[in-house]
Design a protein around this motif. Structure first.
Motif, PDB file in Angstrom:
ATOM      1  N   VAL A  11       0.849  -1.206   0.000  1.00 38.68           N
ATOM      2  CA  VAL A  11       0.000   0.000   0.000  1.00 38.68           C
ATOM      3  C   VAL A  11       0.875   1.242   0.000  1.00 38.68           C
ATOM      4  O   VAL A  11       0.670   2.169  -0.791  1.00 38.68           O
ATOM      5  N   LEU A  12       1.874   1.275   0.864  1.00 38.65           N
ATOM      6  CA  LEU A  12       2.745   2.459   0.962  1.00 38.65           C
ATOM      7  C   LEU A  12       3.576   2.657  -0.304  1.00 38.65           C
ATOM      8  O   LEU A  12       3.786   3.786  -0.741  1.00 38.65           O
ATOM      9  N   THR A  13       4.026   1.567  -0.904  1.00 38.37           N
ATOM     10  CA  THR A  13       4.789   1.662  -2.155  1.00 38.37           C
ATOM     11  C   THR A  13       3.925   2.239  -3.272  1.00 38.37           C
ATOM     12  O   THR A  13       4.344   3.161  -3.976  1.00 38.37           O
ATOM     13  N   LEU A  14       2.726   1.705  -3.419  1.00 41.45           N
ATOM     14  CA  LEU A  14       1.822   2.199  -4.461  1.00 41.45           C
ATOM     15  C   LEU A  14       1.391   3.637  -4.165  1.00 41.45           C
ATOM     16  O   LEU A  14       1.284   4.454  -5.082  1.00 41.45           O
ATOM     17  N   ALA A  15       1.187   3.953  -2.902  1.00 44.11           N
ATOM     18  CA  ALA A  15       0.810   5.317  -2.519  1.00 44.11           C
ATOM     19  C   ALA A  15       1.900   6.308  -2.929  1.00 44.11           C
ATOM     20  O   ALA A  15       1.605   7.395  -3.437  1.00 44.11           O
ATOM     21  N   LYS A  16       3.138   5.925  -2.723  1.00 43.72           N
ATOM     22  CA  LYS A  16       4.254   6.794  -3.101  1.00 43.72           C
ATOM     23  C   LYS A  16       4.288   7.009  -4.613  1.00 43.72           C
ATOM     24  O   LYS A  16       4.523   8.113  -5.083  1.00 43.72           O
ATOM     25  N   GLU A  17       4.014   5.935  -5.364  1.00 39.30           N
ATOM     26  CA  GLU A  17       4.008   6.035  -6.830  1.00 39.30           C
ATOM     27  C   GLU A  17       2.944   6.994  -7.341  1.00 39.30           C
ATOM     28  O   GLU A  17       3.151   7.671  -8.343  1.00 39.30           O
ATOM     29  N   VAL A  18       1.804   7.066  -6.663  1.00 43.69           N
ATOM     30  CA  VAL A  18       0.719   7.937  -7.131  1.00 43.69           C
ATOM     31  C   VAL A  18       0.685   9.268  -6.373  1.00 43.69           C
ATOM     32  O   VAL A  18      -0.185  10.096  -6.625  1.00 43.69           O
ATOM     33  N   GLY A  19       1.622   9.459  -5.455  1.00 49.20           N
ATOM     34  CA  GLY A  19       1.723  10.733  -4.763  1.00 49.20           C
ATOM     35  C   GLY A  19       0.651  10.982  -3.717  1.00 49.20           C
ATOM     36  O   GLY A  19       0.212  12.114  -3.540  1.00 49.20           O
ATOM     37  N   ILE A  20       0.249   9.935  -3.038  1.00 48.15           N
ATOM     38  CA  ILE A  20      -0.787  10.039  -2.009  1.00 48.15           C
ATOM     39  C   ILE A  20      -0.242   9.463  -0.710  1.00 48.15           C
ATOM     40  O   ILE A  20       0.450   8.446  -0.724  1.00 48.15           O
ATOM     41  N   ALA A  56      -5.005  -8.458  -8.290  1.00 47.37           N
ATOM     42  CA  ALA A  56      -6.288  -8.097  -7.671  1.00 47.37           C
ATOM     43  C   ALA A  56      -6.067  -7.190  -6.463  1.00 47.37           C
ATOM     44  O   ALA A  56      -6.792  -6.208  -6.279  1.00 47.37           O
ATOM     45  N   ARG A  57      -5.067  -7.521  -5.653  1.00 46.69           N
ATOM     46  CA  ARG A  57      -4.751  -6.674  -4.484  1.00 46.69           C
ATOM     47  C   ARG A  57      -4.399  -5.263  -4.923  1.00 46.69           C
ATOM     48  O   ARG A  57      -4.888  -4.285  -4.362  1.00 46.69           O
ATOM     49  N   PHE A  58      -3.547  -5.148  -5.948  1.00 49.28           N
ATOM     50  CA  PHE A  58      -3.108  -3.831  -6.385  1.00 49.28           C
ATOM     51  C   PHE A  58      -4.257  -3.012  -6.954  1.00 49.28           C
ATOM     52  O   PHE A  58      -4.293  -1.793  -6.770  1.00 49.28           O
ATOM     53  N   LEU A  66      -6.846   6.249  -4.710  1.00 48.64           N
ATOM     54  CA  LEU A  66      -7.348   7.345  -5.538  1.00 48.64           C
ATOM     55  C   LEU A  66      -8.563   8.018  -4.915  1.00 48.64           C
ATOM     56  O   LEU A  66      -8.791   9.202  -5.122  1.00 48.64           O
ATOM     57  N   HIS A  67      -9.318   7.278  -4.127  1.00 50.96           N
ATOM     58  CA  HIS A  67     -10.456   7.890  -3.431  1.00 50.96           C
ATOM     59  C   HIS A  67      -9.997   8.916  -2.392  1.00 50.96           C
ATOM     60  O   HIS A  67     -10.768   9.805  -2.019  1.00 50.96           O
TER      61      HIS A  67
END
Length: 92
Positions: A11-20, A56-58, A66-67
């Motif tokens: 979650v934190l890795t993907l959050a960093k990628e999208v800037g959230i 599916a998790r991602f 994004l929400h």
């Protein structure tokens, strides 16, 4: 299956990628949905998601992240979701 710690790292890795930056990440049993988010930045995910395939998790993680920026399923939300999902598919 991934551990709760590994899931939160994803979650934190993907959050960093999208800037959230989510404020909190929780994993618990949810009866009717895979995830939810609050206006205060709290993300909650269903424990069953830990048993799902990475893709599916991602998708669920990205949707909830994004929400935090776009609180509804409007045009901008859908556009960003589509864009990021295409990027995830390219990086497989």
């Amino acid at each position: 299956m991934v551990t709760p710690t590994e899931f939160k790292e994803d979650v934190l890795t993907l959050a960093k990628e999208v800037g959230i930056e989510p404020k909190e990440i929780h994993i618990r049993v949810m009866k009717k949905k895979w995830g939810s988010c609050s206006s205060r930045g709290r993300l909650t995910f269903d424990k069953k998601l830990l048993d799902e395939p990475k893709e599916a998790r991602f998708k669920v993680i990205l949707h909830e992240l994004l929400h935090l920026r776009y609180p509804n399923h409007g045009r901008m939300f859908n556009s960003m979701l589509t864009t990021y999902l295409k990027n995830i598919d390219k990086n497989k």
